[in-house]
Design a protein around this motif. Structure first.
Motif, mmCIF file in Angstrom:
data_model
loop_
_atom_site.group_PDB
_atom_site.id
_atom_site.type_symbol
_atom_site.label_atom_id
_atom_site.label_comp_id
_atom_site.label_asym_id
_atom_site.label_seq_id
_atom_site.Cartn_x
_atom_site.Cartn_y
_atom_site.Cartn_z
ATOM 1 N N ALA A 35 11.383 3.234 -6.882
ATOM 2 C CA ALA A 35 10.399 2.386 -7.549
ATOM 3 C C ALA A 35 11.002 1.047 -7.971
ATOM 4 C CB ALA A 35 9.823 3.114 -8.764
ATOM 5 N N LYS A 36 12.195 1.070 -8.560
ATOM 6 C CA LYS A 36 12.821 -0.167 -9.022
ATOM 7 C C LYS A 36 13.300 -1.020 -7.843
ATOM 8 C CE LYS A 36 12.604 -0.767 -13.463
ATOM 9 N NZ LYS A 36 11.180 -0.488 -13.575
ATOM 10 N N GLU A 37 13.779 -0.396 -6.781
ATOM 11 C CA GLU A 37 14.180 -1.152 -5.594
ATOM 12 C C GLU A 37 12.979 -1.870 -5.000
ATOM 13 O OE1 GLU A 37 17.863 1.785 -4.172
ATOM 14 O OE2 GLU A 37 15.888 1.926 -3.242
ATOM 15 N N TYR A 38 11.826 -1.185 -4.974
ATOM 16 C CA TYR A 38 10.603 -1.818 -4.476
ATOM 17 C C TYR A 38 10.242 -3.021 -5.342
ATOM 18 C CZ TYR A 38 5.725 -2.764 -3.531
ATOM 19 O OH TYR A 38 4.553 -3.421 -3.236
ATOM 20 N N ASP A 39 10.236 -2.837 -6.661
ATOM 21 C CA ASP A 39 9.869 -3.922 -7.573
ATOM 22 C C ASP A 39 10.805 -5.118 -7.395
ATOM 23 O OD1 ASP A 39 7.843 -2.353 -8.590
ATOM 24 O OD2 ASP A 39 8.980 -1.697 -10.344
ATOM 25 N N LEU A 40 12.080 -4.833 -7.206
ATOM 26 C CA LEU A 40 13.062 -5.897 -7.053
ATOM 27 C C LEU A 40 12.851 -6.643 -5.733
ATOM 28 C CD1 LEU A 40 15.553 -7.321 -8.173
ATOM 29 C CD2 LEU A 40 16.963 -5.521 -7.149
ATOM 30 N N LEU A 41 12.644 -5.894 -4.651
ATOM 31 C CA LEU A 41 12.426 -6.535 -3.357
ATOM 32 C C LEU A 41 11.119 -7.327 -3.358
ATOM 33 C CD1 LEU A 41 13.340 -7.046 -0.488
ATOM 34 C CD2 LEU A 41 12.271 -4.877 0.194
ATOM 35 N N GLY A 89 0.814 -1.215 0.000
ATOM 36 C CA GLY A 89 0.000 0.000 0.000
ATOM 37 C C GLY A 89 0.844 1.259 0.000
ATOM 38 N N THR A 90 1.852 1.287 0.880
ATOM 39 C CA THR A 90 2.719 2.470 0.987
ATOM 40 C C THR A 90 3.998 2.321 0.176
ATOM 41 O OG1 THR A 90 3.863 1.566 2.933
ATOM 42 C CG2 THR A 90 1.884 2.911 3.320
ATOM 43 N N ARG A 91 4.252 1.097 -0.322
ATOM 44 C CA ARG A 91 5.476 0.770 -1.067
ATOM 45 C C ARG A 91 6.725 1.068 -0.239
ATOM 46 N NH1 ARG A 91 4.659 -0.271 -6.505
ATOM 47 N NH2 ARG A 91 6.777 0.338 -7.073
ATOM 48 N N GLN A 120 13.316 -19.289 -3.170
ATOM 49 C CA GLN A 120 13.317 -19.758 -4.552
ATOM 50 C C GLN A 120 14.418 -19.034 -5.321
ATOM 51 O OE1 GLN A 120 9.527 -19.553 -6.574
ATOM 52 N NE2 GLN A 120 10.493 -19.400 -8.579
ATOM 53 N N VAL A 121 15.303 -19.805 -5.956
ATOM 54 C CA VAL A 121 16.374 -19.186 -6.742
ATOM 55 C C VAL A 121 15.759 -18.544 -7.976
ATOM 56 C CG1 VAL A 121 18.483 -19.567 -8.033
ATOM 57 C CG2 VAL A 121 18.091 -20.814 -5.896
ATOM 58 N N LEU A 122 15.989 -17.242 -8.132
ATOM 59 C CA LEU A 122 15.473 -16.495 -9.277
ATOM 60 C C LEU A 122 16.624 -16.222 -10.234
ATOM 61 C CD1 LEU A 122 13.206 -13.949 -7.358
ATOM 62 C CD2 LEU A 122 12.497 -16.063 -8.478
ATOM 63 N N THR A 123 16.491 -16.678 -11.462
ATOM 64 C CA THR A 123 17.557 -16.461 -12.431
ATOM 65 C C THR A 123 17.614 -14.981 -12.816
ATOM 66 O OG1 THR A 123 16.149 -16.830 -14.363
ATOM 67 C CG2 THR A 123 17.197 -18.777 -13.351
ATOM 68 N N ARG A 124 18.744 -14.585 -13.337
ATOM 69 C CA ARG A 124 18.893 -13.203 -13.796
ATOM 70 C C ARG A 124 17.873 -12.900 -14.891
ATOM 71 N NH1 ARG A 124 23.784 -10.832 -12.346
ATOM 72 N NH2 ARG A 124 23.779 -9.542 -14.225
ATOM 73 N N GLU A 125 17.626 -13.880 -15.769
ATOM 74 C CA GLU A 125 16.679 -13.681 -16.860
ATOM 75 C C GLU A 125 15.275 -13.392 -16.321
ATOM 76 O OE1 GLU A 125 20.023 -16.218 -18.458
ATOM 77 O OE2 GLU A 125 18.841 -16.118 -16.629
ATOM 78 N N ILE A 126 14.847 -14.169 -15.326
ATOM 79 C CA ILE A 126 13.514 -13.974 -14.749
ATOM 80 C C ILE A 126 13.408 -12.601 -14.108
ATOM 81 C CG2 ILE A 126 12.032 -14.685 -12.824
ATOM 82 C CD1 ILE A 126 12.725 -17.572 -13.498
ATOM 83 N N ILE A 127 14.431 -12.209 -13.359
ATOM 84 C CA ILE A 127 14.386 -10.904 -12.675
ATOM 85 C C ILE A 127 14.346 -9.768 -13.691
ATOM 86 C CG2 ILE A 127 15.593 -9.352 -11.106
ATOM 87 C CD1 ILE A 127 16.754 -11.884 -9.746
ATOM 88 N N PHE A 128 15.183 -9.847 -14.730
ATOM 89 C CA PHE A 128 15.156 -8.807 -15.756
ATOM 90 C C PHE A 128 13.780 -8.723 -16.406
ATOM 91 C CE2 PHE A 128 19.762 -8.339 -15.712
ATOM 92 C CZ PHE A 128 19.911 -7.012 -16.103
#
Length: 226
Positions: free
Chosen positions: A153-159, A138-140, A168-176
């Motif tokens: 904004a991008k730090e929030y999306d990444l976290l 709600g408050t991000r 869960q291991v997230l590949t670089r491709e999935i995160i991008f």
């Protein structure tokens, strides 16, 4: 406004008009011409609302509606040329939240979209938790043991992607793909830079590490090793 709307409509002209109008109104718009493609986009983009055509090729809107209900709770507004009372009941029973007959008035459609988004805004606010870290959608903002952490904004999306997929291991491709919406080119170090920023913020007062590097693969959020 940052609400995301997914249009699943096989009539390219109707889809084009809807995309133009909704984008002009400030919504983020994704679109698909088939039910299968729409379901894939819903899984990837987590829309706040879906505009769904009933008469779709291969998989009709009713089946799409049922599958969307299994993967998320976003409201579904069904658009169709089928206008009988029984059709309306069938659509609502399949999981649609609202129902509009074609041809529809764009102003009325926008009003119904606003109403559905208002009705579900409280339900969409989620507080994610992992260890002593919290993320408020709600408050991000994030909180580590009660300490407030201000994120870009991008730090929030990444976290958020880590906290929605803990351990869960997230590949670089999935995160991008999920955070930057493009395929990983192999050379960019932007992800490593943002991971460093994020670690600095959530470990600012000497807290234990929660985001770990998996060499040659990507990253994972997990508890510290004993």
């Amino acid at each position: 406004m940052d609400e995301r709307i997914l249009i699943i409509e096989d009539d390219e002209e109707i889809q084009r008009v809807l995309k133009r109008v909704l984008t002009y109104e400030g919504y983020i718009v994704d679109s698909a011409l088939t039910g299968k493609a729409g379901i894939t986009l819903a899984k990837e983009q987590h829309p706040d609302l879906v505009l769904l055509d009933w008469m779709l090729p291969s998989m009709d809107g009713l089946e799409v509606c049922r599958q969307l209900q299994e993967i998320g709770s976003e409201p579904i507004l069904m658009l169709t040329s089928r206008t009988s009372t029984q059709d309306r009941v069938t659509g609502l029973d399949a999981g649609a939240d609202d129902y509009m007959a074609k041809p529809f008035d764009l102003e009325e459609l926008l009003a119904r979209i606003r109403a559905l988004l208002r009705r579900t805004v409280v339900d969409r606010v989620v507080v994610l938790e992992f260890a002593d870290l919290q993320l408020d959608s709600g408050t991000r903002k994030a909180y580590r043991a009660g300490r407030e952490i201000t994120l870009t904004a991008k730090e929030y999306d990444l976290l958020e992607i880590f906290m929605r997929h803990p351990r869960q291991v997230l590949t670089r491709e999935i995160i991008f793909d999920r955070v930057w919406n493009y395929d990983f080119g192999g050379e960019s170090n932007v992800l490593d830079v943002y991971i460093r920023y994020l670690r600095q913020k959530i470990e600012e007062e000497g807290e234990t590490r929660l985001i770990y590097t998996v060499r040659g693969v990507g990253y994972v959020m997990r508890e510290p090793e004993a």
